[in-house]
Scaffold this active site. Structure first.
Site, mmCIF file in Angstrom:
data_model
loop_
_atom_site.group_PDB
_atom_site.id
_atom_site.type_symbol
_atom_site.label_atom_id
_atom_site.label_comp_id
_atom_site.label_asym_id
_atom_site.label_seq_id
_atom_site.Cartn_x
_atom_site.Cartn_y
_atom_site.Cartn_z
ATOM 1 N N CYS A 25 -17.551 8.834 5.000
ATOM 2 C CA CYS A 25 -17.319 9.673 6.182
ATOM 3 C C CYS A 25 -17.197 8.768 7.410
ATOM 4 O O CYS A 25 -17.460 7.566 7.347
ATOM 5 C CB CYS A 25 -18.456 10.678 6.384
ATOM 6 S SG CYS A 25 -20.044 9.923 6.772
ATOM 7 N N CYS A 53 -20.463 7.094 8.485
ATOM 8 C CA CYS A 53 -20.803 5.962 7.612
ATOM 9 C C CYS A 53 -19.996 4.733 8.024
ATOM 10 O O CYS A 53 -20.523 3.622 8.130
ATOM 11 C CB CYS A 53 -20.491 6.301 6.156
ATOM 12 S SG CYS A 53 -21.244 7.808 5.552
ATOM 13 N N ASP A 78 23.812 7.300 4.520
ATOM 14 C CA ASP A 78 24.865 6.345 4.199
ATOM 15 C C ASP A 78 25.672 6.954 3.052
ATOM 16 O O ASP A 78 25.164 7.790 2.299
ATOM 17 C CB ASP A 78 24.233 5.022 3.775
ATOM 18 C CG ASP A 78 25.261 4.063 3.209
ATOM 19 O OD1 ASP A 78 26.282 3.842 3.866
ATOM 20 O OD2 ASP A 78 25.037 3.546 2.095
#
Length: 829
Positions: A90, A93, A493
């Site tokens: 997280c 952390c 292209d």
């Protein structure tokens, strides 16, 4: 301790400016001023300085400082390492780990990736060691596992609910249940156990305290590391909330042990849910890493042996049996088989591979026996580059992610300040008791960490990018994913993108009594020595039709017009209609060969009398209007036939353009250097809204710039990744076709379609659009839930358990689950 017993250590520095004896003398004199120097060895020729010193008297950092004081800079010997930190799941952390690393000398840069559970560190190995970096991470409270892909991680997700923390959580929950039973259901049995510091303790209180002691261990431990690293995160806030409830129980004489126990138990459950949810998100990347086998069977000295993939060398012959994964990139040297390339390119149908054809690591040999010559070392193959680029993609933050990070930096301090205000003001403004006001404040502390809010974007990005990679689309950053989902215009292209990029014969019109075989035989002889792509296409068609070769003499290339050669002693010509006009032919009136009175398949105008064609005004222009190049074949006296050659349109091109329009793309444009007539034909065939022909590379860039100016949300350019590099780089998003095994395309494009499958483009656009939607949903729902709960707290509508389950665990699990929906999106068959 004697001098001989002291520990000695040697260190080397790169000092490139130390390039003469005088320089070496100054450095040596400066370093020797330090205590504990045993030996100094300046090496002028290599620019290296080696020093042996007593570790109890000086340090490597002191020596480096003395070198710099002598007037010489030390070359930074930077290394980059990735450390696996699975418990870092997280934002809070990651914050603790970042604070721990910031204080380590020698670390040049670092990046925490909670969604992958890894930390990437760039460091000067002359100053700091990997062991010291591991120590800093573990000093922040997080274990570093054995590597980027630890073997134990596979079982980690399955053991989350039976892990040590889970067992403590369930025991804590049992004590909470016991306490609730004594408190509300068998209150008559809730006996007084004793008193301490003027506070009475009943059986229910003891059960609640035991629940805190068992379930709160990990919380308080992490809170300690948060405080030590000066990180105002959820662990620190929850620790304050639990300890605050216990202290308030003693201070106000009104027990809040139930609240403390509820916090400890429910937050532990929330952490387990968050770990499980994040592990699900990581699983998609882990599956990508697991595609390549660990071992390979190699032929050496006439025998086969099974060795680790890391031991295989470029040039080795690898044996791949039916059903096995191909361990390395290489070229087939013996055997043939159908190879399932879906793990790399996302192709749903196996591709036939024979001698001389390229194969990729991680693909599956379906049926035959193959011997493959290895062309890329371990870690440098296509799959490894894809995994590396997917991991690196996490560092390219989207605009929304940057906004969330800026917002979250203010969110937590504001909510903490609000918690303090509510605690102090509630007794006076709302008439609450002090114990109730403290509960309100503790509840707001629970809501003060923006974990779900912060994780909402990266977990969605990782889910989208890894899902795309497994379907053969490599997205090199969350910013590119976000941009692709918003573009309003797509430029293509032509050659190699909307078309196959390979010329093939499409029509053969025999004239004056000749057959198709006659025309192809003459054309094959004329074009056999030509290196022009048109000539190669004609020779290939003749070979496929089984047409015999002719003896060729006096071959001559007529620049810009065609070729001439003697076939069987007779001069023959092949070339543009203009060449035959110069030879004196009347192209407005030639005789077509018919088959039993039925005209040949090529559309043409036939006169009533003699199957007459007007090549100049009818047949040739019609073929050219279909995007074909026309070649006439004949002698000096007779026109023998007409051959039409074209770069075939991809079968999926028309459907791709239509699908993009259905998904919301406002404009599709084809950009090509080809002539106007051919470009128009291809554009009409595939259904693009507009086309621009006869463009030089710089004019393609200008065209992309014009589109970007017209469409504010951006333009995507789709090309081959090499020839169209300037236009790809100019576009909001550059998408390269057929990038598997192509280093240039993998490195230069923002997004790469690993197979030559244009139909992956609508999938990419849909995935990117849905990812943007999921990110918006996650951000605003998590913010709305947090804000709604916070506003309702002072009015008594939000109990502390609801704040934990809904505001923290619930939203974290919800945003992760919502992000995982992206893995359900698959390309259309």
């Amino acid at each position: 301790m004697s001098e001989d017993d002291r520990e000695l250590e040697s260190v080397s520095y790169g000092v490139p400016e130390m390039d003469c004896a005088s320089c070496a003398g100054k450095v040596e004199t400066s370093v020797e001023k330090l205590d504990g120097i045993e030996a100094v060895d300046p090496q002028v020729t290599s620019g290296q300085l080696s020093v042996t010193y007593h570790t109890d008297s000086t340090s490597a950092e002191d020596i480096a400082e003395r070198v710099e004081k002598a007037g010489y800079s030390i070359a930074s010997d930077e290394q980059t390492a990735t450390f696996s930190v699975p418990e870092m799941d997280c934002a809070s952390c990651a914050g603790k780990v970042e604070n721990g690393l910031e204080g380590v000398d020698g670390i040049v840069d670092f990046e925490t990736r909670p969604t992958a559970g890894t930390v990437v560190v760039t460091y000067d190995d002359a100053v700091v060691t990997p062991e010291a970096i591991v120590g800093a991470i573990e000093g922040a409270g997080y274990e570093v596992t054995g590597g980027d892909h630890d073997d134990n991680q596979e079982t980690e997700r399955e053991s989350i609910w039976t892990s040590s923390r889970a067992i403590k959580t369930w025991i804590s929950g049992a004590f909470v249940a016991v306490g609730l039973a004594f408190e509300f259901f068998i209150a008559s049995q809730n006996a007084l156990v004793g008193e301490l510091a003027g506070s009475e303790f009943y059986l229910a209180d003891i059960a609640f305290l035991l629940a805190v002691a068992i379930g709160g261990q990990a919380i308080l431990r992490n809170g300690y590391y948060s405080a030590r690293n000066l990180n105002l995160d959820i662990d620190f806030l929850m620790s304050i909330a639990i300890l605050g409830a216990l202290l308030a129980s003693v201070g106000f004489g009104e027990p809040l042990y139930l609240e403390a126990a509820t916090l400890a138990f429910l937050f532990s459950v929330a952490e387990l849910l968050e770990t499980y949810s994040m592990d699900r998100a990581r699983e998609s990347l882990r599956e990508l890493m697991d595609l390549s086998p660990d071992e390979a069977t190699v032929k050496r000295d006439g025998e086969t042996e099974t060795i680790r993939v890391e031991q295989v060398e470029v040039g080795d012959i690898v044996v791949v049996k039916p059903g096995e994964k191909i361990p390395m990139d290489g070229v087939v040297r013996e055997g043939s088989s159908a190879v399932n390339q879906a793990p790399i390119t996302g192709e749903s149908v196996p591709v036939d591979k024979t001698v001389g054809e390229e194969v990729f690591a991680g693909t599956i040999n379906e049926g035959g026996y193959l011997e493959v010559e290895v062309t890329s070392a371990a870690g440098e193959d296509t799959l490894s580059r894809i995994v590396e680029l997917v991991e690196d993609a996490q560092s390219n933050k989207t605009e929304r992610e940057q906004f969330v990070e800026r917002f979250s930096a203010y969110y937590t301090p504001v909510v903490v300040a609000f918690a303090i205000l509510v605690t102090l003001a509630s007794p006076f403004v709302l008439g609450r008791t002090w114990s109730t006001a403290v509960v309100y404040g503790l509840t707001l502390l629970v809501l003060a960490c923006p974990c779900a809010f912060v994780i909402s974007t990266p977990v969605s990005v990782v889910s989208g990018i890894t899902s795309a990679a497994k379907n053969g689309v490599l997205i090199k950053g969350g910013n590119h994913l976000e941009a692709m989902g918003a573009v309003d215009a797509v430029a293509f292209d032509k050659t190699g993108t909307l078309t196959k990029g390979e010329l093939t014969v499409t029509d053969v019109v025999p004239l004056h009594g000749n057959t198709e075989e006659d025309v192809l035989r003459c054309a094959r002889g004329l074009e056999a020595r030509s290196e022009h792509p048109i000539g190669e296409a004609i020779v290939a068609e003749a070979g496929a039709a089984g047409v015999s070769k002719q003896e060729v003499e006096d071959f001559e290339s007529i620049t810009g017009k065609g070729v001439r050669a003697d076939l069987g002693g007779t001069p023959h010509f092949a070339g543009k209609p203009g060449l035959f006009e110069e030879l004196g032919f009347d192209l407005t009136h030639v005789h077509a060969t018919t088959d039993g009175g039925v005209a040949t398949t090529t559309a043409r105008q036939i006169c009533d009398r003699n199957n007459c064609l007007d090549l100049l005004d009818d047949t040739v222009p019609k073929l050219q209007s279909e995007g074909k190049t026309v070649v006439l074949v004949g002698t000096e006296d007779e026109l023998e036939g007409v051959i039409a050659v074209a770069d075939e349109v991809r079968p999926e091109a028309e459907q791709t353009v239509a699908r993009l329009r259905d998904l919301g793309v406002e404009k599709t444009v084809m950009l090509t250097g080809d002539n106007e007539r051919t470009a128009r034909a291809i554009a009409e065939q595939v259904g693009v809204d507009d086309f621009r022909a006869e463009l030089l590379p710089e004019q393609k860039v200008e065209a992309v710039d014009e589109l970007a100016a017209e469409y504010e949300d951006g333009v995507a350019m789709v090309g081959d990744g090499i020839n169209d590099a300037p236009a790809l780089a100019t576009a909001t998003v550059g998408v390269a076709m057929g990038a598997a095994g192509t280093d240039t395309a993998l490195e230069t494009a923002d997004i790469a379609l690993l197979s030559d499958d244009l139909s992956k483009l609508p999938y990419l656009y849909e995935l990117a659009g849905d990812a943007n939607g999921v990110i918006r949903q996650n951000i605003w729902s998590s913010l709305a839930v947090k804000a709604g709960l916070a506003v309702a707290v002072p009015f008594g509508y939000v109990p502390i358990w609801l704040a934990v389950l809904a505001g923290d665990a619930g939203m974290t699990t919800a945003v992760t689950g919502n992000a995982m929906r992206l893995s359900q999106i698959e390309p259309d068959e």
